[in-house]
Design a protein around this motif. Structure first.
Motif, PDB file in Angstrom:
ATOM      1  N   GLY A 123       1.017  -1.221  -0.080  1.00 58.31           N
ATOM      2  CA  GLY A 123       0.308   0.502  -0.023  1.00 58.31           C
ATOM      3  C   GLY A 123       0.999   1.267   0.133  1.00 58.31           C
ATOM      4  O   GLY A 123       0.614   2.402  -1.106  1.00 58.31           O
ATOM      5  N   GLU A 124       1.776   0.907   0.407  1.00 65.25           N
ATOM      6  CA  GLU A 124       2.627   2.334   1.002  1.00 65.25           C
ATOM      7  C   GLU A 124       3.471   2.746  -0.944  1.00 65.25           C
ATOM      8  O   GLU A 124       3.511   4.223  -1.417  1.00 65.25           O
ATOM      9  CB  GLU A 124       4.013   2.256   2.118  1.00 65.25           C
ATOM     10  N   LEU A 125       4.341   1.403  -1.256  1.00 61.75           N
ATOM     11  CA  LEU A 125       5.250   1.301  -2.230  1.00 61.75           C
ATOM     12  C   LEU A 125       4.348   1.871  -3.582  1.00 61.75           C
ATOM     13  O   LEU A 125       5.137   2.569  -4.433  1.00 61.75           O
ATOM     14  CB  LEU A 125       5.724  -0.316  -2.422  1.00 61.75           C
ATOM     15  N   VAL A 126       2.908   1.145  -4.061  1.00 62.97           N
ATOM     16  CA  VAL A 126       2.080   2.005  -5.389  1.00 62.97           C
ATOM     17  C   VAL A 126       2.129   3.384  -4.860  1.00 62.97           C
ATOM     18  O   VAL A 126       2.154   3.948  -5.830  1.00 62.97           O
ATOM     19  CB  VAL A 126       0.754   1.557  -5.016  1.00 62.97           C
ATOM     20  N   GLN A 127       1.964   4.337  -3.320  1.00 65.93           N
ATOM     21  CA  GLN A 127       1.401   5.502  -3.222  1.00 65.93           C
ATOM     22  C   GLN A 127       2.816   6.344  -3.819  1.00 65.93           C
ATOM     23  O   GLN A 127       3.063   7.078  -4.108  1.00 65.93           O
ATOM     24  CB  GLN A 127       1.218   6.220  -2.066  1.00 65.93           C
ATOM     25  N   PHE A 128       3.548   6.144  -2.958  1.00 63.12           N
ATOM     26  CA  PHE A 128       5.361   6.264  -3.551  1.00 63.12           C
ATOM     27  C   PHE A 128       5.827   6.317  -5.302  1.00 63.12           C
ATOM     28  O   PHE A 128       6.353   7.123  -5.637  1.00 63.12           O
ATOM     29  CB  PHE A 128       6.204   5.348  -3.084  1.00 63.12           C
ATOM     30  N   PHE A 129       5.316   4.811  -5.671  1.00 68.51           N
ATOM     31  CA  PHE A 129       6.316   5.245  -6.996  1.00 68.51           C
ATOM     32  C   PHE A 129       5.327   5.119  -8.463  1.00 68.51           C
ATOM     33  O   PHE A 129       4.917   5.539  -9.307  1.00 68.51           O
ATOM     34  CB  PHE A 129       6.422   3.514  -7.514  1.00 68.51           C
ATOM     35  N   GLY A 130       3.646   5.622  -7.765  1.00 73.96           N
ATOM     36  CA  GLY A 130       2.631   6.209  -8.555  1.00 73.96           C
ATOM     37  C   GLY A 130       2.402   4.985  -9.463  1.00 73.96           C
ATOM     38  O   GLY A 130       2.182   4.817 -10.539  1.00 73.96           O
ATOM     39  N   LEU A 142       4.317  -3.667 -19.620  1.00 71.65           N
ATOM     40  CA  LEU A 142       5.128  -2.953 -18.946  1.00 71.65           C
ATOM     41  C   LEU A 142       5.578  -2.086 -20.568  1.00 71.65           C
ATOM     42  O   LEU A 142       6.527  -2.964 -21.441  1.00 71.65           O
ATOM     43  CB  LEU A 142       5.676  -3.036 -18.004  1.00 71.65           C
ATOM     44  N   SER A 143       6.271  -0.976 -19.820  1.00 71.11           N
ATOM     45  CA  SER A 143       7.646  -1.014 -20.541  1.00 71.11           C
ATOM     46  C   SER A 143       8.910  -0.725 -20.525  1.00 71.11           C
ATOM     47  O   SER A 143       8.554  -0.745 -19.078  1.00 71.11           O
ATOM     48  CB  SER A 143       7.005   0.801 -21.078  1.00 71.11           C
ATOM     49  N   GLY A 144       9.811  -0.006 -20.885  1.00 67.42           N
ATOM     50  CA  GLY A 144      11.127  -0.744 -20.458  1.00 67.42           C
ATOM     51  C   GLY A 144      11.359   0.082 -18.711  1.00 67.42           C
ATOM     52  O   GLY A 144      12.125  -0.047 -18.133  1.00 67.42           O
ATOM     53  N   GLY A 145      11.155   1.449 -19.203  1.00 61.46           N
ATOM     54  CA  GLY A 145      10.523   2.485 -17.634  1.00 61.46           C
ATOM     55  C   GLY A 145      10.139   2.160 -16.825  1.00 61.46           C
ATOM     56  O   GLY A 145      10.493   2.067 -15.589  1.00 61.46           O
ATOM     57  N   GLN A 146       8.737   1.715 -17.546  1.00 60.04           N
ATOM     58  CA  GLN A 146       7.719   0.625 -16.012  1.00 60.04           C
ATOM     59  C   GLN A 146       8.423  -0.893 -15.453  1.00 60.04           C
ATOM     60  O   GLN A 146       8.417  -0.795 -13.604  1.00 60.04           O
ATOM     61  CB  GLN A 146       6.574   0.573 -16.446  1.00 60.04           C
ATOM     62  N   LYS A 147       9.178  -1.137 -16.479  1.00 58.90           N
ATOM     63  CA  LYS A 147       9.942  -2.652 -15.699  1.00 58.90           C
ATOM     64  C   LYS A 147      10.595  -2.124 -14.840  1.00 58.90           C
ATOM     65  O   LYS A 147      11.082  -2.976 -13.823  1.00 58.90           O
ATOM     66  CB  LYS A 147      10.596  -3.345 -16.826  1.00 58.90           C
ATOM     67  N   GLN A 148      12.233  -1.115 -14.901  1.00 59.46           N
ATOM     68  CA  GLN A 148      12.902  -0.902 -14.166  1.00 59.46           C
ATOM     69  C   GLN A 148      12.578  -0.180 -12.412  1.00 59.46           C
ATOM     70  O   GLN A 148      12.808   0.111 -11.718  1.00 59.46           O
ATOM     71  CB  GLN A 148      13.683   0.364 -14.890  1.00 59.46           C
ATOM     72  N   LEU A 149      11.230   0.113 -12.636  1.00 60.18           N
ATOM     73  CA  LEU A 149      10.741   1.251 -11.660  1.00 60.18           C
ATOM     74  C   LEU A 149      10.308  -0.053 -11.186  1.00 60.18           C
ATOM     75  O   LEU A 149      10.127  -0.005  -9.492  1.00 60.18           O
ATOM     76  CB  LEU A 149       8.865   2.051 -11.903  1.00 60.18           C
ATOM     77  N   LEU A 150       9.404  -1.245 -11.487  1.00 62.05           N
ATOM     78  CA  LEU A 150       8.488  -2.404 -10.351  1.00 62.05           C
ATOM     79  C   LEU A 150      10.059  -2.769  -9.683  1.00 62.05           C
ATOM     80  O   LEU A 150      10.003  -2.847  -8.882  1.00 62.05           O
ATOM     81  CB  LEU A 150       8.410  -3.161 -11.940  1.00 62.05           C
ATOM     82  N   ASN A 151      11.558  -3.194 -10.763  1.00 65.01           N
ATOM     83  CA  ASN A 151      12.237  -3.894 -10.278  1.00 65.01           C
ATOM     84  C   ASN A 151      12.632  -2.981  -9.054  1.00 65.01           C
ATOM     85  O   ASN A 151      12.846  -3.319  -7.798  1.00 65.01           O
ATOM     86  CB  ASN A 151      13.455  -3.256 -10.830  1.00 65.01           C
ATOM     87  N   LEU A 152      12.867  -2.027  -9.083  1.00 65.68           N
ATOM     88  CA  LEU A 152      13.363  -1.128  -8.451  1.00 65.68           C
ATOM     89  C   LEU A 152      12.464  -0.455  -6.624  1.00 65.68           C
ATOM     90  O   LEU A 152      12.270  -1.582  -5.511  1.00 65.68           O
ATOM     91  CB  LEU A 152      13.357   0.349  -8.216  1.00 65.68           C
ATOM     92  N   ALA A 153      10.866  -0.889  -7.518  1.00 65.45           N
ATOM     93  CA  ALA A 153       9.779  -0.797  -6.639  1.00 65.45           C
ATOM     94  C   ALA A 153      10.043  -2.276  -5.024  1.00 65.45           C
ATOM     95  O   ALA A 153       9.659  -2.378  -3.982  1.00 65.45           O
ATOM     96  CB  ALA A 153       8.776  -0.812  -6.790  1.00 65.45           C
ATOM     97  N   SER A 154      10.455  -3.534  -5.861  1.00 64.52           N
ATOM     98  CA  SER A 154       9.986  -3.993  -5.575  1.00 64.52           C
ATOM     99  C   SER A 154      11.697  -4.621  -4.528  1.00 64.52           C
ATOM    100  O   SER A 154      11.128  -5.525  -3.593  1.00 64.52           O
ATOM    101  CB  SER A 154      10.860  -5.669  -6.758  1.00 64.52           C
TER     102      SER A 154
END
Length: 601
Positions: A123-130, A142-154
């Motif tokens: 719940g916190e992560l998805v808010q912080f990362f949009g 997902l696009s390449g940028g979204q995938k990298q954002l997902l890796n960072l969020a994970s």
């Protein structure tokens, strides 16, 4: 308190003749933002991997690495996994699950977190990362940028104390890369998480860094605060590392900015904002000096800046003439893409929507666009890997859709983003030999109609090995080459067929500034042999210095095509750092060469 203490660390890979790291000494404080720079193969990735036990490479290591004053080897497994996070260069290599939700919860579930705790953190992560609208999406959507954002969020789901990042923006378009770096700045500033990042895109990272470490041949060449490192490199006239400095500070120092501020310790601008403020001041000074010839004379003698920036002031006419000459040099149309439509699945959205493209004989055309805009898809269409649902692709007046695969492969060379796709043999030399044999069997002559080459394929190979500096790598396994060397070897394999058209998909990905300059020389030599180049890239600076024309792919169509300088001058995001900094005051300034500063080649 020191987070990491790296003391006299050396490292050698198994059976390697030389050490990859030699006597590394670095201290990283909690909350630091450390930028690792240096040429490909200098040891940046190896050093990063030494800092996380689970991904440390096999080999012989000397020296000590302490984490929070204790030996890193003594840190228990759970704390090592949770506290030290790693984000890799290739977004796809780190994703293991099918949906965004599954990927975000994967690490926590494996470590036995309670369901309530997982829910709270997500719940916190998805808010912080949009990421509110992503959770049920498949990762393939997902696009390449979204995938990298997902890796960072994970990674962030485990609440690490330090983030290690190995060229995380290498495969991202300029806008996605900026957004990713801005997010790292927030994480460092708001959460006080220590960041150690290896990157070749230094323009946005130098202003954020508290410490810059420059590596060369496995040794620390420079280390310290950004301003300190910049001054050492510039005052020592270190021509090897000057290209690694941000363009804004090279503009300032190369144009005599420090001397003009009457103090050698004046702050060096690192951001476009600071650079624009400085350029604005001196544009006004030059405008005032222009009213008096005597003032101009004295200013030119006393202020290197005035002499350097007077050239762009009067260069508009010359630039226009240059563009007209370039247009006049364009040859006949070599490639035509006519109203291409394409989708990967029957009911999926169209990737290409009536896309048309004209590439002239002998030019170097660069295609820009965001991640997922269809750039690589268009190259696949031209190369024959995919067939458009509608439209036609014409090369030298003949439809490629009616050509055989063998004929198309002889006319068109394609170098994909992943060079390992081109290797099937145990050594580079055997791979080249096999390629020559196949080409000779397929053509009987080895030359294309309309082209004349006075040398055999073996002689052509020797020429290419010399050009790409790979003569010493023939006995190596392809996996033992650096990323840049793998890319060069793949390019040689394609060029042995003497293609009329060369397609390049992100050829500068992961290359350091020195390697990019060498690649530019090599591509120019290839064009001199009669090969036309169509390149897909996110590297605006490289295209600015080398491309003849550029285009922007958006919403499945080419929405802008122009001569390179005009294209970059008319853009807001897809333009160079120099133009963004000085363009309002000196419209002809696109690259460092336009400014005429020393040490620019």
């Amino acid at each position: 308190m020191a987070l990491y203490q790296i003391e006299h660390v050396s490292f050698k890979y198994p059976e390697a003749s030389e050490a990859m790291l030699t006597d590394i000494n670095i201290t990283v404080e909690e909350g630091d933002f450390v930028l690792l720079c240096g040429p490909s193969g200098s040891g940046k990735t190896t050093l990063l991997r030494q800092l996380k036990r689970e991904i440390r490479p096999e080999g012989h290591r000397q020296g000590e690495i302490r984490y929070r004053e204790n030996l890193l080897d003594d840190l228990d497994a759970r704390h090592s996994i949770e506290e030290i996070g790693m984000v890799f260069q290739d977004p796809d290599s780190q994703i293991v699950m099918n949906t965004v939700w599954q990927e975000l919860t994967f690490a926590m579930e494996n470590l036995g977190y309670a369901a309530e705790q997982i829910q709270r953190r997500i719940g916190e992560l998805v808010q912080f990362f949009g990421m509110q609208g992503w959770l049920q999406l498949g990762v393939h959507e997902l696009s390449g940028g979204q995938k990298q954002l997902l890796n960072l969020a994970s990674v962030m789901s485990l609440r690490p104390k330090v983030l290690l990042l190995d060229e995380p923006t290498a495969q991202l378009d300029p806008i996605a890369a900026k957004e990713f770096i801005q997010l790292l700045a927030r994480i460092n500033e708001e959460l006080s998480i220590t960041i150690i990042i290896s990157e070749h895109r230094v323009e946005e990272l130098f202003p954020l860094a508290t410490q810059v470490v420059m590596l060369k041949a496995g040794e620390v060449a420079y280390a310290g605060a950004p301003q300190e490192v910049i001054r050492k490199i510039w005052s020592g006239r270190d021509e090897f590392f000057i290209p690694y400095l941000p363009a804004v500070c090279r503009l300032f120092l190369g144009s005599g900015g420090e001397a003009s501020q009457r103090g050698t310790e004046a702050p060096i601008p690192l951001t476009v904002k600071a650079g624009r403020q400085w350029v604005s001041q001196y544009a006004k000074v030059l405008a005032n000096q222009a009213q008096s010839s005597s003032e101009i004379s004295s200013a030119s003698a006393d202020t290197p800046l005035a002499a350097a920036l007077t050239v762009p002031l009067n260069a508009e006419k010359a630039v226009k003439q240059q563009a007209e000459q370039q247009a006049g040099r364009l040859g006949t149309t070599l490639l035509e893409c006519r109203e291409l439509f394409f989708t990967y699945e029957k009911n999926a959205p169209l990737v290409l929507k009536g896309c048309s493209l004209h590439v002239h004989q002998g030019e170097f055309f660069t295609l820009f666009g965001g991640n997922g805009s269809g750039k690589s898809t268009l190259l696949h269409q031209i190369a024959g890997a995919r067939k458009p649902q509608r439209g036609n692709i014409v090369l030298e007046g003949k439809s490629l859709l009616r050509s055989s695969s063998a004929e198309r492969s002889r006319l068109i060379g394609y170098v994909a983003q992943n060079p390992l796709l081109y290797f099937t043999r145990d050594t580079v030399g055997v791979q080249f030999k096999d390629r020559i044999e196949r080409l000779e069997q397929g053509s009987g002559k080895g030359y294309q109609q309309g082209q004349t080459f006075a040398i055999s394929r073996q002689e052509r190979l020797d020429e290419l090995l010399e050009l790409f500096e790979l003569k010493g790598s023939l006995d190596k396994h392809p996996l033992d080459l650096s990323g840049g060397q793998q890319q060069k070897a793949a390019l040689i394999l394609v060029l042995l067929a003497e293609p009329r058209l060369l397609l390049l998909d992100e050829p500068t990905k992961g290359l350091d500034p020195t390697s990019k300059m060498k690649l530019a020389v090599q591509l120019d030599a290839i064009r001199g042999k009669g090969t036309t180049i169509l390149m897909v890239s996110h590297d605006i600076e490289f295209a600015a210095n080398n491309a003849t024309r550029c285009g922007l792919l958006f919403d499945g169509k080419l929405v802008a095509v122009d001569e390179t300088r005009n294209f970059l001058r008319d853009n807001y995001f897809y333009t160079t750092i120099i133009h963004r900094t000085a363009g309002d005051f000196f419209p002809a300034a696109i690259t460092m060469k336009d400014i005429g500063t020393p040490w620019e080649k």
